[in-house]
Design a protein around this motif. Sequence first.
Motif, PDB file in Angstrom:
ATOM      1  N   GLU A 197      -2.881  34.871  35.784  1.00  0.00           N
ATOM      2  CA  GLU A 197      -2.846  33.569  35.107  1.00  0.00           C
ATOM      3  C   GLU A 197      -1.647  32.725  35.544  1.00  0.00           C
ATOM      4  O   GLU A 197      -1.783  31.519  35.732  1.00  0.00           O
ATOM      5  CB  GLU A 197      -2.833  33.781  33.584  1.00  0.00           C
ATOM      6  CG  GLU A 197      -2.880  32.516  32.786  1.00  0.00           C
ATOM      7  CD  GLU A 197      -4.207  31.769  32.859  1.00  0.00           C
ATOM      8  OE1 GLU A 197      -4.209  30.564  32.546  1.00  0.00           O
ATOM      9  OE2 GLU A 197      -5.234  32.354  33.234  1.00  0.00           O
ATOM     10  N   HIS A 198      -0.480  33.329  35.718  1.00  0.00           N
ATOM     11  CA  HIS A 198       0.703  32.547  36.096  1.00  0.00           C
ATOM     12  C   HIS A 198       0.579  31.937  37.499  1.00  0.00           C
ATOM     13  O   HIS A 198       1.303  31.015  37.834  1.00  0.00           O
ATOM     14  CB  HIS A 198       1.981  33.392  35.976  1.00  0.00           C
ATOM     15  CG  HIS A 198       2.112  34.439  37.042  1.00  0.00           C
ATOM     16  ND1 HIS A 198       1.525  35.685  36.924  1.00  0.00           N
ATOM     17  CD2 HIS A 198       2.737  34.427  38.232  1.00  0.00           C
ATOM     18  CE1 HIS A 198       1.789  36.395  37.996  1.00  0.00           C
ATOM     19  NE2 HIS A 198       2.532  35.653  38.816  1.00  0.00           N
ATOM     20  N   GLU A 199      -0.350  32.430  38.315  1.00  0.00           N
ATOM     21  CA  GLU A 199      -0.577  31.867  39.643  1.00  0.00           C
ATOM     22  C   GLU A 199      -1.527  30.664  39.608  1.00  0.00           C
ATOM     23  O   GLU A 199      -1.676  29.967  40.600  1.00  0.00           O
ATOM     24  CB  GLU A 199      -1.165  32.925  40.576  1.00  0.00           C
ATOM     25  CG  GLU A 199      -0.217  34.084  40.825  1.00  0.00           C
ATOM     26  CD  GLU A 199      -0.880  35.199  41.608  1.00  0.00           C
ATOM     27  OE1 GLU A 199      -2.121  35.203  41.754  1.00  0.00           O
ATOM     28  OE2 GLU A 199      -0.146  36.085  42.078  1.00  0.00           O
ATOM     29  N   LEU A 200      -2.146  30.432  38.474  1.00  0.00           N
ATOM     30  CA  LEU A 200      -3.098  29.341  38.319  1.00  0.00           C
ATOM     31  C   LEU A 200      -2.334  28.101  37.862  1.00  0.00           C
ATOM     32  O   LEU A 200      -2.016  27.948  36.693  1.00  0.00           O
ATOM     33  CB  LEU A 200      -4.162  29.737  37.288  1.00  0.00           C
ATOM     34  CG  LEU A 200      -5.424  28.921  37.203  1.00  0.00           C
ATOM     35  CD1 LEU A 200      -6.170  28.907  38.532  1.00  0.00           C
ATOM     36  CD2 LEU A 200      -6.313  29.478  36.110  1.00  0.00           C
ATOM     37  N   GLN A 201      -1.999  27.241  38.815  1.00  0.00           N
ATOM     38  CA  GLN A 201      -1.193  26.060  38.525  1.00  0.00           C
ATOM     39  C   GLN A 201      -2.056  24.941  37.947  1.00  0.00           C
ATOM     40  O   GLN A 201      -3.037  24.536  38.563  1.00  0.00           O
ATOM     41  CB  GLN A 201      -0.485  25.571  39.793  1.00  0.00           C
ATOM     42  CG  GLN A 201       0.478  26.583  40.373  1.00  0.00           C
ATOM     43  CD  GLN A 201       1.604  26.930  39.421  1.00  0.00           C
ATOM     44  OE1 GLN A 201       2.227  26.049  38.841  1.00  0.00           O
ATOM     45  NE2 GLN A 201       1.850  28.213  39.238  1.00  0.00           N
ATOM     46  N   ARG A 202      -1.691  24.452  36.781  1.00  0.00           N
ATOM     47  CA  ARG A 202      -2.426  23.376  36.122  1.00  0.00           C
ATOM     48  C   ARG A 202      -2.207  22.071  36.891  1.00  0.00           C
ATOM     49  O   ARG A 202      -1.089  21.671  37.147  1.00  0.00           O
ATOM     50  CB  ARG A 202      -1.937  23.216  34.687  1.00  0.00           C
ATOM     51  CG  ARG A 202      -2.686  22.168  33.911  1.00  0.00           C
ATOM     52  CD  ARG A 202      -1.983  21.917  32.569  1.00  0.00           C
ATOM     53  NE  ARG A 202      -2.731  21.031  31.727  1.00  0.00           N
ATOM     54  CZ  ARG A 202      -2.743  19.703  31.856  1.00  0.00           C
ATOM     55  NH1 ARG A 202      -2.062  19.112  32.812  1.00  0.00           N
ATOM     56  NH2 ARG A 202      -3.449  18.962  31.018  1.00  0.00           N
ATOM     57  N   ARG A 203      -3.308  21.398  37.246  1.00  0.00           N
ATOM     58  CA  ARG A 203      -3.241  20.111  37.924  1.00  0.00           C
ATOM     59  C   ARG A 203      -3.285  18.993  36.879  1.00  0.00           C
ATOM     60  O   ARG A 203      -3.781  19.194  35.775  1.00  0.00           O
ATOM     61  CB  ARG A 203      -4.403  19.971  38.897  1.00  0.00           C
ATOM     62  CG  ARG A 203      -4.351  20.994  40.026  1.00  0.00           C
ATOM     63  CD  ARG A 203      -5.619  20.919  40.848  1.00  0.00           C
ATOM     64  NE  ARG A 203      -5.637  21.927  41.868  1.00  0.00           N
ATOM     65  CZ  ARG A 203      -5.337  21.709  43.146  1.00  0.00           C
ATOM     66  NH1 ARG A 203      -4.960  20.513  43.538  1.00  0.00           N
ATOM     67  NH2 ARG A 203      -5.404  22.686  44.016  1.00  0.00           N
TER      68      ARG A 203
ATOM     69  N   ALA B 127      -6.241  32.738  42.678  1.00  0.00           N
ATOM     70  CA  ALA B 127      -5.270  33.276  41.718  1.00  0.00           C
ATOM     71  C   ALA B 127      -5.666  34.694  41.304  1.00  0.00           C
ATOM     72  O   ALA B 127      -6.818  34.960  40.986  1.00  0.00           O
ATOM     73  CB  ALA B 127      -5.197  32.379  40.488  1.00  0.00           C
TER      74      ALA B 127
ATOM     75  N   HIS C 120      -8.517  21.886  34.579  1.00  0.00           N
ATOM     76  CA  HIS C 120      -7.420  21.317  35.358  1.00  0.00           C
ATOM     77  C   HIS C 120      -7.183  22.134  36.623  1.00  0.00           C
ATOM     78  O   HIS C 120      -6.077  22.150  37.156  1.00  0.00           O
ATOM     79  CB  HIS C 120      -6.138  21.253  34.515  1.00  0.00           C
ATOM     80  CG  HIS C 120      -6.166  20.174  33.483  1.00  0.00           C
ATOM     81  ND1 HIS C 120      -6.107  18.841  33.799  1.00  0.00           N
ATOM     82  CD2 HIS C 120      -6.281  20.235  32.141  1.00  0.00           C
ATOM     83  CE1 HIS C 120      -6.162  18.124  32.697  1.00  0.00           C
ATOM     84  NE2 HIS C 120      -6.282  18.943  31.677  1.00  0.00           N
ATOM     85  N   ASN C 121      -8.219  22.826  37.081  1.00  0.00           N
ATOM     86  CA  ASN C 121      -8.141  23.637  38.291  1.00  0.00           C
ATOM     87  C   ASN C 121      -9.421  23.486  39.083  1.00  0.00           C
ATOM     88  O   ASN C 121     -10.486  23.255  38.523  1.00  0.00           O
ATOM     89  CB  ASN C 121      -7.939  25.120  37.940  1.00  0.00           C
ATOM     90  CG  ASN C 121      -6.685  25.344  37.151  1.00  0.00           C
ATOM     91  OD1 ASN C 121      -6.725  25.413  35.929  1.00  0.00           O
ATOM     92  ND2 ASN C 121      -5.557  25.425  37.831  1.00  0.00           N
TER      93      ASN C 121
ATOM     94  N   ASP D 115      -8.828  27.176  43.297  1.00  0.00           N
ATOM     95  CA  ASP D 115      -7.682  27.656  42.521  1.00  0.00           C
ATOM     96  C   ASP D 115      -8.031  28.958  41.799  1.00  0.00           C
ATOM     97  O   ASP D 115      -7.252  29.912  41.797  1.00  0.00           O
ATOM     98  CB  ASP D 115      -7.247  26.629  41.478  1.00  0.00           C
ATOM     99  CG  ASP D 115      -6.658  25.361  42.070  1.00  0.00           C
ATOM    100  OD1 ASP D 115      -6.220  25.381  43.241  1.00  0.00           O
ATOM    101  OD2 ASP D 115      -6.634  24.341  41.344  1.00  0.00           O
TER     102      ASP D 115
ATOM    103  N   GLU E 182      -7.884  20.910  27.885  1.00  0.00           N
ATOM    104  CA  GLU E 182      -7.087  22.141  28.030  1.00  0.00           C
ATOM    105  C   GLU E 182      -7.727  23.334  27.313  1.00  0.00           C
ATOM    106  O   GLU E 182      -7.624  24.468  27.770  1.00  0.00           O
ATOM    107  CB  GLU E 182      -5.669  21.905  27.505  1.00  0.00           C
ATOM    108  CG  GLU E 182      -4.670  22.952  27.904  1.00  0.00           C
ATOM    109  CD  GLU E 182      -4.382  22.955  29.391  1.00  0.00           C
ATOM    110  OE1 GLU E 182      -4.203  24.055  29.945  1.00  0.00           O
ATOM    111  OE2 GLU E 182      -4.337  21.879  30.005  1.00  0.00           O
TER     112      GLU E 182
END
Length: 169
Positions: free
Chosen positions: A119-125, A116, A107-108, A112, A62
Motif C-alpha cells: 500500500e505505501h508504494e501506491l502513490q495517490r495522484r 505496487a 486516484h491511481n 499503479d 477517496e
Amino acid sequence: GAIDVDTAFRTEANLHHLPRIGVTWVIPAGFEQLTYWGRGPGENYRDRKQSARLGIFTGPVEQEHFPFIPPSENGGHEETRWLELHNNQGQAIRFTPDKPCHFDIHHNTITDYKEARHEHELQRRLESYLHLDAAHSGIGSDMGWSTVLDEQDQVPAGFYRLVCTIQII
C-alpha cells in the motif's frame, strides 16, 4: 451543453475472455465528491451484486479505494445509471450511459495498482481515473481458496458498445 460519446469495441476471438471493456477518463484534481445511481454502497461486480442494493449513493472519491494486500483494482459498481463528480466551487461533471454500466474511480491508474506490491508504494495522484465499462468480468472465487470464474461471469471476446452523455452541471 453536453457531449455524446459513442465507443465501439471489437475484440479478436483468440483473446477468449477479457477482464473489462470500456473507457478511462482522467478527471481533473478537485472533483472529489462522488454521487451515483447504481448498485452500492460497497463494491460489487457481476458475480457479487445480489447483496448490493440499487440506489443513489454519495461519498468522497477517496473512499472508493480499499487497501488490499497486495494493492489491486477495487471499488467497482454494477448497473450504474448515472454518476456525478463535484468540486468545492459548485461545479459537477455528470456521466449518463445509455444503458446501465460498470464503473470505478480512484486516484491511481491501473498500472499503479499492477506495479505496487504494498500500500505505501501506491502513490495517490491529484487527478482521478474513472473507468466506465460496457462489460466487466466478475471477480470469481466462490470460496476463499478458489479463483474459478464461472463462464456466465466472464466477458467473452466480441463486439461491445458504450454510449455516454457527459455534461458540466
